[in-house]
Design a protein around this motif. Sequence first.
Motif, PDB file in Angstrom:
ATOM      1  N   PHE A 163      62.894  37.005 -10.566  1.00 31.05           N
ATOM      2  CA  PHE A 163      62.459  35.685 -11.136  1.00 31.05           C
ATOM      3  C   PHE A 163      61.813  35.400 -12.592  1.00 31.05           C
ATOM      4  O   PHE A 163      62.073  34.633 -13.290  1.00 31.05           O
ATOM      5  N   LYS A 164      61.594  36.204 -12.885  1.00 30.72           N
ATOM      6  CA  LYS A 164      60.318  36.157 -14.491  1.00 30.72           C
ATOM      7  C   LYS A 164      61.860  35.977 -15.414  1.00 30.72           C
ATOM      8  O   LYS A 164      62.437  35.260 -15.650  1.00 30.72           O
ATOM      9  N   ARG A 165      62.620  36.748 -15.129  1.00 30.72           N
ATOM     10  CA  ARG A 165      63.687  36.622 -15.708  1.00 30.72           C
ATOM     11  C   ARG A 165      65.056  35.335 -16.097  1.00 30.72           C
ATOM     12  O   ARG A 165      64.922  34.804 -17.360  1.00 30.72           O
ATOM     13  N   TYR A 166      65.187  35.313 -14.468  1.00 35.41           N
ATOM     14  CA  TYR A 166      65.654  33.881 -14.455  1.00 35.41           C
ATOM     15  C   TYR A 166      65.020  32.192 -15.416  1.00 35.41           C
ATOM     16  O   TYR A 166      65.594  31.572 -15.364  1.00 35.41           O
ATOM     17  N   HIS A 167      63.985  32.554 -15.095  1.00 37.07           N
ATOM     18  CA  HIS A 167      63.566  31.485 -15.207  1.00 37.07           C
ATOM     19  C   HIS A 167      62.969  31.139 -16.557  1.00 37.07           C
ATOM     20  O   HIS A 167      62.868  29.948 -16.658  1.00 37.07           O
ATOM     21  N   MET A 168      62.873  32.711 -17.470  1.00 36.34           N
ATOM     22  CA  MET A 168      62.747  31.846 -18.724  1.00 36.34           C
ATOM     23  C   MET A 168      64.219  31.025 -19.398  1.00 36.34           C
ATOM     24  O   MET A 168      64.134  29.998 -20.177  1.00 36.34           O
ATOM     25  N   ASP A 169      64.953  31.517 -18.495  1.00 38.15           N
ATOM     26  CA  ASP A 169      66.491  30.367 -18.667  1.00 38.15           C
ATOM     27  C   ASP A 169      66.790  29.601 -18.675  1.00 38.15           C
ATOM     28  O   ASP A 169      67.133  28.255 -18.916  1.00 38.15           O
ATOM     29  N   HIS A 170      65.474  28.856 -17.013  1.00 33.50           N
ATOM     30  CA  HIS A 170      65.488  27.520 -16.921  1.00 33.50           C
ATOM     31  C   HIS A 170      64.834  26.618 -18.208  1.00 33.50           C
ATOM     32  O   HIS A 170      65.101  25.890 -18.030  1.00 33.50           O
ATOM     33  N   HIS A 171      63.716  27.532 -18.154  1.00 35.68           N
ATOM     34  CA  HIS A 171      62.575  26.768 -19.379  1.00 35.68           C
ATOM     35  C   HIS A 171      64.049  25.932 -20.628  1.00 35.68           C
ATOM     36  O   HIS A 171      63.734  25.542 -21.657  1.00 35.68           O
ATOM     37  N   ARG A 172      64.155  27.216 -21.020  1.00 36.21           N
ATOM     38  CA  ARG A 172      64.765  27.229 -22.408  1.00 36.21           C
ATOM     39  C   ARG A 172      66.312  26.243 -22.585  1.00 36.21           C
ATOM     40  O   ARG A 172      66.671  25.586 -23.394  1.00 36.21           O
ATOM     41  N   TYR A 173      66.946  26.800 -21.601  1.00 36.18           N
ATOM     42  CA  TYR A 173      68.742  25.831 -21.025  1.00 36.18           C
ATOM     43  C   TYR A 173      68.312  25.143 -19.669  1.00 36.18           C
ATOM     44  O   TYR A 173      68.926  25.378 -18.817  1.00 36.18           O
ATOM     45  N   LEU A 174      67.668  24.127 -19.660  1.00 39.83           N
ATOM     46  CA  LEU A 174      67.269  23.166 -18.549  1.00 39.83           C
ATOM     47  C   LEU A 174      68.413  22.745 -18.237  1.00 39.83           C
ATOM     48  O   LEU A 174      69.095  22.034 -19.484  1.00 39.83           O
ATOM     49  N   GLY A 175      69.285  22.674 -17.084  1.00 37.84           N
ATOM     50  CA  GLY A 175      69.993  22.631 -16.621  1.00 37.84           C
ATOM     51  C   GLY A 175      71.880  22.029 -17.068  1.00 37.84           C
ATOM     52  O   GLY A 175      72.376  22.242 -17.016  1.00 37.84           O
ATOM     53  N   GLY A 176      71.264  23.822 -18.448  1.00 38.24           N
ATOM     54  CA  GLY A 176      72.344  25.004 -18.776  1.00 38.24           C
ATOM     55  C   GLY A 176      73.616  24.906 -17.885  1.00 38.24           C
ATOM     56  O   GLY A 176      73.510  25.934 -17.040  1.00 38.24           O
ATOM     57  N   ASP A 177      74.405  25.450 -17.875  1.00 40.64           N
ATOM     58  CA  ASP A 177      75.874  25.342 -17.500  1.00 40.64           C
ATOM     59  C   ASP A 177      76.515  26.998 -17.167  1.00 40.64           C
ATOM     60  O   ASP A 177      76.695  27.596 -18.885  1.00 40.64           O
ATOM     61  N   GLY A 178      75.940  27.093 -15.995  1.00 38.53           N
ATOM     62  CA  GLY A 178      76.201  29.091 -15.916  1.00 38.53           C
ATOM     63  C   GLY A 178      75.335  30.103 -16.401  1.00 38.53           C
ATOM     64  O   GLY A 178      75.018  30.649 -16.441  1.00 38.53           O
ATOM     65  N   ILE A 179      73.544  29.127 -16.738  1.00 42.11           N
ATOM     66  CA  ILE A 179      73.081  29.917 -17.382  1.00 42.11           C
ATOM     67  C   ILE A 179      71.386  29.485 -16.231  1.00 42.11           C
ATOM     68  O   ILE A 179      70.664  30.183 -15.759  1.00 42.11           O
TER      69      ILE A 179
END
Length: 323
Positions: free
Chosen positions: A124-140
Amino acid sequence: MGNTVAREDFEWVYTDQPHADRRKEILAKYPEIKALMKPDNNLIWVVLLMVLAQLVAFYLVKDLDWKWVIFWAYVFGSCISHSMTLAIHEISHNSAFGNNKAMWNRWFGIFANLPLGIPYSISFKRYHMDHHRYLGGDGIDVDIPTNFEGWFFCTRFRKFVWIVLQPLFYAIRPLCINPKPITHLEIINLLAQLSFDVLIYYLWGAKSVCYMLAGSVLGLGLHPISGHFIAEHYMFLKGHETYSYYGPLNLLTFNVGYHNEHHDFPNIPGKSLPLVKKIAAEYYDNLPQYNSWIRVLYDFVMDDTISPYSRMKRQLKGEVKQD
């Protein structure tokens, strides 16, 4: 009940998420908010009490009839389990021990994970950081549903089923959208969890293990607290991609409902987010907001213009850095 919703694709946008600009503007006007960027040591004690409460519950249900095991798994265990996932959310932001002790937070997250029955914290931590940096980012951003979810869960009945199956989709979605190599910490998380599950089975039997797992699955599916999954970013109003909730269930969820505030200041613990809203009230009071997660779930199912497609999505440009 069989009507198909009108939306047939995500809402593609070509602007950056609003949170970074708003954070800069708020900090320029209210620099005292920086003082809130510190760990919440009370979180440690709350998590310890929650783990203890579940251990007591595991013992108490071991001799109950199966119907009562499931009853208490939904009425009590599900609330503790969902609350614990949001404690893990806090820990993923290093809110327990601070950024200077990042590994302490990772180990504590693995400990907090134990009464859930399913390894979760490190991934969860690994993917949640992506959610904050790239909110709505396609494929991320794996918080965005897959095209299949948007296409298939397009009627009222199917959307209801989608809500019930939320834990399944949150588990499978990363593997479909953005699979990552397994890390040694994820292996440790898995082994620690399996060892704990076996220990509970050895001590108190199958009913205790069933209570543990059922509480996690039920708590993340058709449950009032699960309204936050939809309330946070599903676009009930065109042009708004993040929404806050200011109702009483924030008391059980570490103020995750203060979601605009959280995305603006992800390094401020949930305990202090109401103070952020109070200090910078003019930035938040007029944003779309909710007071009932149950109403959010009802509206999501019954509104034929809303579906898993009701999310803003971005085509990312430039270098993308992931954990």
